[in-house]
Design a protein around this motif. Sequence first.
Motif, PDB file in Angstrom:
ATOM      1  N   ASN A 397      43.264  33.642  27.932  1.00  0.00           N
ATOM      2  CA  ASN A 397      43.685  32.894  29.353  1.00  0.00           C
ATOM      3  C   ASN A 397      43.865  33.581  30.196  1.00  0.00           C
ATOM      4  N   LYS A 398      44.862  34.565  29.970  1.00  0.00           N
ATOM      5  CA  LYS A 398      45.351  35.507  30.681  1.00  0.00           C
ATOM      6  C   LYS A 398      43.608  36.621  31.408  1.00  0.00           C
ATOM      7  N   GLN A 399      43.177  36.667  30.461  1.00  0.00           N
ATOM      8  CA  GLN A 399      41.576  37.450  30.337  1.00  0.00           C
ATOM      9  C   GLN A 399      40.845  36.749  32.143  1.00  0.00           C
ATOM     10  N   ARG A 400      41.087  35.203  32.280  1.00  0.00           N
ATOM     11  CA  ARG A 400      40.198  34.354  32.948  1.00  0.00           C
ATOM     12  C   ARG A 400      41.102  34.273  34.184  1.00  0.00           C
ATOM     13  N   GLN A 401      42.371  34.188  34.416  1.00  0.00           N
ATOM     14  CA  GLN A 401      43.138  34.269  35.596  1.00  0.00           C
ATOM     15  C   GLN A 401      42.824  35.754  36.129  1.00  0.00           C
ATOM     16  N   LEU A 402      42.980  36.613  35.775  1.00  0.00           N
ATOM     17  CA  LEU A 402      42.379  37.397  36.078  1.00  0.00           C
ATOM     18  C   LEU A 402      41.683  38.129  36.172  1.00  0.00           C
ATOM     19  N   GLU A 403      40.253  37.480  35.146  1.00  0.00           N
ATOM     20  CA  GLU A 403      38.954  37.259  36.340  1.00  0.00           C
ATOM     21  C   GLU A 403      39.051  36.419  37.717  1.00  0.00           C
ATOM     22  N   GLY A 404      39.653  35.310  38.064  1.00  0.00           N
ATOM     23  CA  GLY A 404      39.628  34.072  38.705  1.00  0.00           C
ATOM     24  C   GLY A 404      39.702  34.852  39.943  1.00  0.00           C
ATOM     25  N   MET A 405      41.466  36.089  40.041  1.00  0.00           N
ATOM     26  CA  MET A 405      41.983  37.134  40.731  1.00  0.00           C
ATOM     27  C   MET A 405      41.336  37.790  41.391  1.00  0.00           C
ATOM     28  N   ARG A 406      40.572  38.243  40.122  1.00  0.00           N
ATOM     29  CA  ARG A 406      39.710  40.042  40.687  1.00  0.00           C
ATOM     30  C   ARG A 406      38.473  39.104  41.404  1.00  0.00           C
ATOM     31  N   LYS A 407      37.468  37.704  41.117  1.00  0.00           N
ATOM     32  CA  LYS A 407      36.887  37.311  41.567  1.00  0.00           C
ATOM     33  C   LYS A 407      36.822  36.870  43.317  1.00  0.00           C
ATOM     34  N   LYS A 408      38.367  36.791  43.472  1.00  0.00           N
ATOM     35  CA  LYS A 408      39.003  35.762  44.887  1.00  0.00           C
ATOM     36  C   LYS A 408      38.828  37.308  45.996  1.00  0.00           C
ATOM     37  N   MET A 409      39.393  38.333  45.116  1.00  0.00           N
ATOM     38  CA  MET A 409      39.278  39.887  45.880  1.00  0.00           C
ATOM     39  C   MET A 409      38.334  40.661  46.292  1.00  0.00           C
ATOM     40  N   GLU A 410      37.025  40.129  45.257  1.00  0.00           N
ATOM     41  CA  GLU A 410      35.788  40.675  45.177  1.00  0.00           C
ATOM     42  C   GLU A 410      35.377  39.901  46.476  1.00  0.00           C
TER      43      GLU A 410
END
Length: 636
Positions: A397-410
């Motif tokens: 779950n944490k990885q999915r959240q971090l992945e979402g934040m990373r996509k927004k930053m990208e």
Amino acid sequence: MTALHASPGYYFRNFFHREAMFTVRTADGETTETHIDRLLLLLLLRDDMWLRDEILKSIWHAFTALDVDQRGKVSKSQLKVLSHSLCTVMRIPHDPVALEEHFKDDDKGPLSNQGYMPYLNRFILDKVQEEFDVLEFNKMCWTLCYKKNISTKHLLISDDDAFKVWCIFNFLSEEKYPLVMVTEEIEYFLRKLMEAMGSGWSEEKFCDYKLQLHAKNNRLSAWELIELLGLGRFTKGMTRQTLSMGIGEVFQELILDVLKQGYMMKKGHKRKNWTERWFVLRPNSLSYYACEDLVEKKGDIILDRTCCVESLPDKEGKKCMFIIKCTDKSFEISASDKKKKQEWLQAIQTCLQLLRLGLPSPHREARLRRRELRQRQQTEEDDLAERMKHLQAANENKQRQLEGMRKKMEEAAATAAEEDHRRKQMQLDQQDRYRLDLEREKMVRQQMEEQVAQKSSELEQYLLRVRELEDMYRRLEEALEDEKQAKQDEEAMHKLQASLLEEEAAKRAELERFYRQQQRALSQTEAEKQELVAEQRLKERELQAAMLQLEKLERERLGALEQYQEVSMKLERAANKTKTWKDKVAKHEGLVRLIQPGHKGPQRITNWGPASFTDVELELRKKSWQERKNQGAPAQ
């Protein structure tokens, strides 16, 4: 398996009067074969539930051995024999009709182990009313199963030692079917065995073996355990006698519950004299024998909760004394030294303490503790695995959240980069327009320079081409001359080849005529035989001379063929040159006029190929052959 149907008591006739053989170590270090009497394992089945579980293990081995087709089922007739044998050994009356009555509603054929267990508990185990010999019971089950699973001929242990290992396996195996022994119990047994044989324990060797056990799910069957000891993997360098002695000691300790044994002095009750006896301590008794062979039993000291053991001062010239006080009488005993006395006192006190607490023998208690420890470890491992699953899910779950934040930053970075790219692109477009104007001016100047250079180059190429065409014309004339000479050589070879073929045909006809004359001469009368033999010899010499001439002609023909091949290669090369120059001239048509070869006349065909010889060479060869032929005729 046919013997089971023939006689129900077949498997017990060899056990009722048989004594078990063991190897023990005496006080002075020697070894001897001893007999254990039939009363070593007299226990009550109803009072000890653990014994029922171990008996069921032996019965499971016997049931499995009767399963010939390995389908997990046994016929009713075989189960009748097995049931009768069990009743005989366990000293209970056998009801031959009980099995049919119990399974009267099940006529589908063979029965499984699960179907036989209710009948076994109700009509056999629950009916046990008196003590029976468990050792004899185990031997009966062992006899039914061991020959179908293992042979000791190629092993380092005897059948009797294999039986002891089988009993130890049943004692240490898990309470699950099919029966197996886990790695921890295998290590416990091997450590006991190494200690009994006086050998050191090799942790490295066992670790290597554990890696191999991993392929078998870290467990062994009874027959694999017997084979492991019989092949000497952990007993390398030990003799068969030493291995047998070690197995016997472990068997006595684990199966017969012999906690301690040895020589001591005992005071008599009637004559009050001191006699040396061999004492054997078990959880509920201390037996004493005339000597260590255990043949002549002198008595038993029954241990219970009311008994006690105390140390005595030295008296009557005896040292290291202690007394065992029971309800009806007391026993005075003298050990050989203080160390032995302390060991015996501690061992007897341990037995009395276990009896007061209602606990089983130390080995059974230790086995239960090991099983409980394994169960706790398994539970802890399961809990740890469950916690790891939860942590893994939370981590995902944490990885999915971090992945979402990373996509927004990208995405934000991509938007900023795109804006910056558009601004830079406008600046680059302006620069490109200025650069293109300068490049167009340069290109116009370069094109004018290139046109001047191109005109000069075309003039030089035209002059060079004229010189190449002149040189090509000269070499083409030389190639045509070579081709004419090759064709003349070919025609001469054809003529010579034809003459050689004619000579060869005439010679063959002459040889055939000689052969027919010989056949006609042989068919004449017996009176002309001598004359014909002489004439035959003359003909044979002529035939041999003709054969020699024929071989010589053959060699000449081969030589002519080689010359023909060489001329053919020359002609082919000349033809290739002519074709090459024709192609080159065709490209520059109009500059020169091609010279075509003349018309070929009819070619002469011989055995060496077309046009192998010229007519002149062929005529010379014909004259030479005719002269040799005329010279050979007068010589004959």
